[in-house]
Design an enzyme around this catalytic site. Structure first.
Site, PDB file in Angstrom:
ATOM      1  N   HIS A   1       0.852  -1.211   0.000  1.00  0.00           N
ATOM      2  CA  HIS A   1       0.000   0.000   0.000  1.00  0.00           C
ATOM      3  C   HIS A   1       0.878   1.248   0.000  1.00  0.00           C
ATOM      4  O   HIS A   1       1.304   1.731   1.052  1.00  0.00           O
ATOM      5  CB  HIS A   1      -0.911  -0.033   1.231  1.00  0.00           C
ATOM      6  CG  HIS A   1      -1.996   1.003   1.195  1.00  0.00           C
ATOM      7  ND1 HIS A   1      -3.173   0.859   1.904  1.00  0.00           N
ATOM      8  CD2 HIS A   1      -2.096   2.189   0.564  1.00  0.00           C
ATOM      9  CE1 HIS A   1      -3.938   1.918   1.689  1.00  0.00           C
ATOM     10  NE2 HIS A   1      -3.303   2.742   0.889  1.00  0.00           N
TER      11      HIS A   1
ATOM     12  N   HIS B   1       1.599   5.185  -2.216  1.00  0.00           N
ATOM     13  CA  HIS B   1       1.156   6.180  -3.199  1.00  0.00           C
ATOM     14  C   HIS B   1       2.414   6.876  -3.700  1.00  0.00           C
ATOM     15  O   HIS B   1       2.955   7.750  -3.033  1.00  0.00           O
ATOM     16  CB  HIS B   1       0.229   7.212  -2.547  1.00  0.00           C
ATOM     17  CG  HIS B   1      -1.013   6.609  -1.953  1.00  0.00           C
ATOM     18  ND1 HIS B   1      -2.213   6.566  -2.617  1.00  0.00           N
ATOM     19  CD2 HIS B   1      -1.247   6.021  -0.754  1.00  0.00           C
ATOM     20  CE1 HIS B   1      -3.135   5.990  -1.864  1.00  0.00           C
ATOM     21  NE2 HIS B   1      -2.570   5.650  -0.719  1.00  0.00           N
TER      22      HIS B   1
ATOM     23  N   ARG C   1       2.706   8.660  -6.419  1.00  0.00           N
ATOM     24  CA  ARG C   1       2.369  10.009  -6.933  1.00  0.00           C
ATOM     25  C   ARG C   1       2.703  10.281  -8.388  1.00  0.00           C
ATOM     26  O   ARG C   1       2.488  11.397  -8.853  1.00  0.00           O
ATOM     27  CB  ARG C   1       3.047  11.100  -6.076  1.00  0.00           C
ATOM     28  CG  ARG C   1       2.763  11.020  -4.584  1.00  0.00           C
ATOM     29  CD  ARG C   1       1.326  11.113  -4.277  1.00  0.00           C
ATOM     30  NE  ARG C   1       1.042  11.394  -2.852  1.00  0.00           N
ATOM     31  CZ  ARG C   1      -0.112  11.116  -2.273  1.00  0.00           C
ATOM     32  NH1 ARG C   1      -1.091  10.546  -2.960  1.00  0.00           N
ATOM     33  NH2 ARG C   1      -0.303  11.417  -1.013  1.00  0.00           N
TER      34      ARG C   1
ATOM     35  N   ASN D   1      -4.694   6.370  -7.240  1.00  0.00           N
ATOM     36  CA  ASN D   1      -5.206   7.754  -7.171  1.00  0.00           C
ATOM     37  C   ASN D   1      -4.138   8.768  -7.585  1.00  0.00           C
ATOM     38  O   ASN D   1      -3.862   9.735  -6.892  1.00  0.00           O
ATOM     39  CB  ASN D   1      -5.752   8.075  -5.768  1.00  0.00           C
ATOM     40  CG  ASN D   1      -4.725   7.900  -4.678  1.00  0.00           C
ATOM     41  OD1 ASN D   1      -3.787   7.117  -4.802  1.00  0.00           O
ATOM     42  ND2 ASN D   1      -4.877   8.630  -3.584  1.00  0.00           N
TER      43      ASN D   1
ATOM     44  N   HIS E   1     -10.691   0.555   0.823  1.00  0.00           N
ATOM     45  CA  HIS E   1     -10.607   1.669   1.778  1.00  0.00           C
ATOM     46  C   HIS E   1     -11.970   1.733   2.445  1.00  0.00           C
ATOM     47  O   HIS E   1     -12.932   2.251   1.886  1.00  0.00           O
ATOM     48  CB  HIS E   1     -10.277   2.976   1.051  1.00  0.00           C
ATOM     49  CG  HIS E   1     -10.152   4.154   1.967  1.00  0.00           C
ATOM     50  ND1 HIS E   1      -9.031   4.959   2.009  1.00  0.00           N
ATOM     51  CD2 HIS E   1     -11.000   4.674   2.889  1.00  0.00           C
ATOM     52  CE1 HIS E   1      -9.199   5.912   2.913  1.00  0.00           C
ATOM     53  NE2 HIS E   1     -10.390   5.773   3.445  1.00  0.00           N
TER      54      HIS E   1
ATOM     55  N   HIS F   1      -5.725  -0.590   5.886  1.00  0.00           N
ATOM     56  CA  HIS F   1      -5.573   0.313   7.043  1.00  0.00           C
ATOM     57  C   HIS F   1      -6.731   0.343   8.040  1.00  0.00           C
ATOM     58  O   HIS F   1      -7.305   1.388   8.317  1.00  0.00           O
ATOM     59  CB  HIS F   1      -5.224   1.738   6.592  1.00  0.00           C
ATOM     60  CG  HIS F   1      -6.042   2.297   5.447  1.00  0.00           C
ATOM     61  ND1 HIS F   1      -7.397   2.179   5.365  1.00  0.00           N
ATOM     62  CD2 HIS F   1      -5.650   2.996   4.350  1.00  0.00           C
ATOM     63  CE1 HIS F   1      -7.821   2.779   4.256  1.00  0.00           C
ATOM     64  NE2 HIS F   1      -6.774   3.270   3.628  1.00  0.00           N
TER      65      HIS F   1
ATOM     66  N   ASP G   1       0.840   2.562   3.700  1.00  0.00           N
ATOM     67  CA  ASP G   1      -0.005   3.647   3.171  1.00  0.00           C
ATOM     68  C   ASP G   1       0.849   4.922   3.007  1.00  0.00           C
ATOM     69  O   ASP G   1       0.428   6.024   3.355  1.00  0.00           O
ATOM     70  CB  ASP G   1      -1.224   3.915   4.066  1.00  0.00           C
ATOM     71  CG  ASP G   1      -2.259   4.810   3.374  1.00  0.00           C
ATOM     72  OD1 ASP G   1      -2.098   5.120   2.174  1.00  0.00           O
ATOM     73  OD2 ASP G   1      -3.225   5.219   4.051  1.00  0.00           O
TER      74      ASP G   1
HETATM   75  C1  NCD Z   1      -3.999   8.967   0.729  1.00  0.00           C
HETATM   76  C2  NCD Z   1      -3.278   9.872  -0.267  1.00  0.00           C
HETATM   77  O1  NCD Z   1      -2.840  10.955   0.117  1.00  0.00           O
HETATM   78  O2  NCD Z   1      -3.154   9.462  -1.427  1.00  0.00           O
HETATM   79  N1  NCD Z   1      -4.243   9.680   1.944  1.00  0.00           N
HETATM   80  C3  NCD Z   1      -4.458   9.136   3.166  1.00  0.00           C
HETATM   81  O3  NCD Z   1      -4.814   9.896   4.064  1.00  0.00           O
HETATM   82  N2  NCD Z   1      -4.246   7.861   3.408  1.00  0.00           N
HETATM   83  C4  NCD Z   1      -5.251   8.460   0.113  1.00  0.00           C
HETATM   84  C5  NCD Z   1      -5.823   7.290   0.870  1.00  0.00           C
HETATM   85  O4  NCD Z   1      -5.266   6.195   0.805  1.00  0.00           O
HETATM   86  O5  NCD Z   1      -6.814   7.464   1.564  1.00  0.00           O
HETATM   87 ZN    ZN Z   2      -3.760   4.765   0.775  1.00  0.00          ZN
END
Ligand code: NCD
Ligand code: ZN
Length: 403
Positions: free
Chosen positions: A46, A48, A50, A80, A163, A210, A274
């Site tokens: 998990h 991100h 970007r 995302n 999520h 999470h 995450d």
């Molecule tokens: C995540 C993000 O910033 O991409 N933010 C978060 O608070 N975990 C998006 C997500 O996984 O909810």
């Molecule tokens: Zn996430």
């Protein structure tokens, strides 16, 4: 570390795989690491990263570099990004954009959205992400859309990371502090979402991302579950301000302590970071306006190793939650020191406990919510049989492959 046991052993490697384990092996090249502790490379399902679209926060080079410096050799990237990964074209574009940039192995998720071309998406994606609530750069599904999508027969056996927050139980108004943020997206919203999704028929493998409270874990006993280091180690009473703003929110101290003790008892399933970096400028806004999310791919395993001496966290538990179980969920031959598995290894000196400093980490965002926490970072990291990190330096870049 072989399974749950510490052993002094030689690891024979050929063509990127572990081919033999034994005492006194010979080979063309021998590396003596006998004074160190060797774990399988971490698998963080998990993150991100970007890219594309938010490269000012992170990109595939910096994000996967951070992973390598934290002993993680495989990451899965959430959809995302901008544009979101919802179509075969957008996933192809992402894969092309990041090709050759990854410093560790990787997979990318597709978002499960109405009208999704599941057959084509699943050829390219490591799994699917299902957002039940609004969060950074992601739009949620309504219940009927979710029910219809989950019933799709083409999802049989595919991993869907959920999520789980039920927005119908969110409070109106902008939160002004971490305890406010906790009440505005309360624990009940999580447990309600868990109930909802687990009651929808599906042949997919549901993975609940999470989770923050024990009630959710109890409801999901038969499913794959995940906890994050921030929900294990931080609470809403810490003075982190917007740096601690994340979805789902940090909970109160009591909830955090019970989550941690469930982790120690082996009850939380997988630990994933995450990793959701935002810049300090973005976080430096009034609480209600600041984005949710915090970095963690580099600190996930080092933080847990830093606890081995003082808490009841065992090396076997770290290996299971951070390496072996996440790899198994996605059917990867990784996360285990065993013949036939990928030769992804992280080498630690368990005596070398340091303190985490945000400005020494490798994420582009340049900060951490775990400032000054004890940690043990790897001395060497091997990816597919090649040493990519040695003595605080990434010596080989861009060797990451898609899983
Ligand atoms: C995540 C993000 O910033 O991409 N933010 C978060 O608070 N975990 C998006 C997500 O996984 O909810
Ligand atoms: Zn996430």
């Amino acid at each position: 570390m072989l399974g749950n046991a510490l052993q002094t052993i030689c690891i024979g490697i050929d063509e990127g795989k572990i081919t033999v384990l034994g005492k006194d092996l010979e080979g063309d090249r021998v590396i003596d690491l006998s004074r160190y502790f060797i774990m399988p490379g971490g698998v963080d399902i998990h993150t991100h990263m970007r890219e594309p679209g938010m490269e000012h926060k992170e990109d595939f080079d910096t994000g996967t570099m951070a992973a390598a410096f934290g002993g993680t050799t495989t990451i899965l990237d959430m959809p995302n990004t901008i544009p979101p990964v919802t179509t075969p074209g957008s996933i192809d574009d992402k894969l092309n954009t990041i090709s050759g940039k990854a410093n560790v192995d990787y997979g990318v998720y597709a978002a499960l959205m109405p009208g999704a071309d599941i057959i084509e998406l699943k050829k390219r994606a490591c799994g699917f992400k299902l957002f039940m609530a609004e969060t950074t750069s992601a739009q949620p599904l309504v219940d009927d859309e979710m029910r219809e999508l989950l019933a799709h027969p083409e999802l049989a056996g595919e991993v869907i990371a959920v999520h789980a927050e039920d927005p119908s139980l969110f409070q109106e108004g902008e939160a002004q502090s971490l305890p406010d943020h906790d009440s505005s997206r309360p624990v009940m919203a999580e447990t309600s979402a868990v109930d909802k999704v687990l009651n929808m028929p599906t042949q997919a493998t549901l993975h609940l991302a999470h989770l923050t409270c024990l009630v959710s874990f109890d409801k999901a006993l038969e499913y794959s579950t995940e906890a994050t280091p921030h929900h294990l180690f931080l609470s809403s009473s810490y003075h982190l301000g917007t740096l601690g703003k994340v979805n789902p929110p940090l909970r109160n101290m009591k909830a955090q302590a019970s989550l941690f003790s469930a982790f120690v008892r082996g009850r939380v399933g997988i630990v994933a970071s995450d990793h959701a970096p935002h810049t300090l400028e973005e976080k430096d806004q009034p609480f209600g306006k600041a984005p949710s999310g915090l970095p963690g791919v580099e600190t996930r395993i080092p933080l847990l190793l830093g606890m081995v001496r003082s808490e009841q966290v065992s090396l076997g538990l770290i290996q299971a939650t951070c390496c072996h179980d996440p790899a198994t969920l996605f059917g990867m031959k990784k996360g285990h020191i065993e013949v036939g598995y990928d030769a992804d290894l992280a080498v630690y000196d368990l005596k070398d406990v340091t303190r985490i400093q945000g400005d020494k980490l490798h994420s582009k965002c340049g900060w951490t919510p775990f400032e000054n926490y004890n940690a043990i970072f790897p001395k060497y990291v091997m990816l597919g049989g090649e040493m990519i990190l040695s003595e605080n330096e990434l010596i080989i870049k861009g060797k990451g492959k898609t899983i």
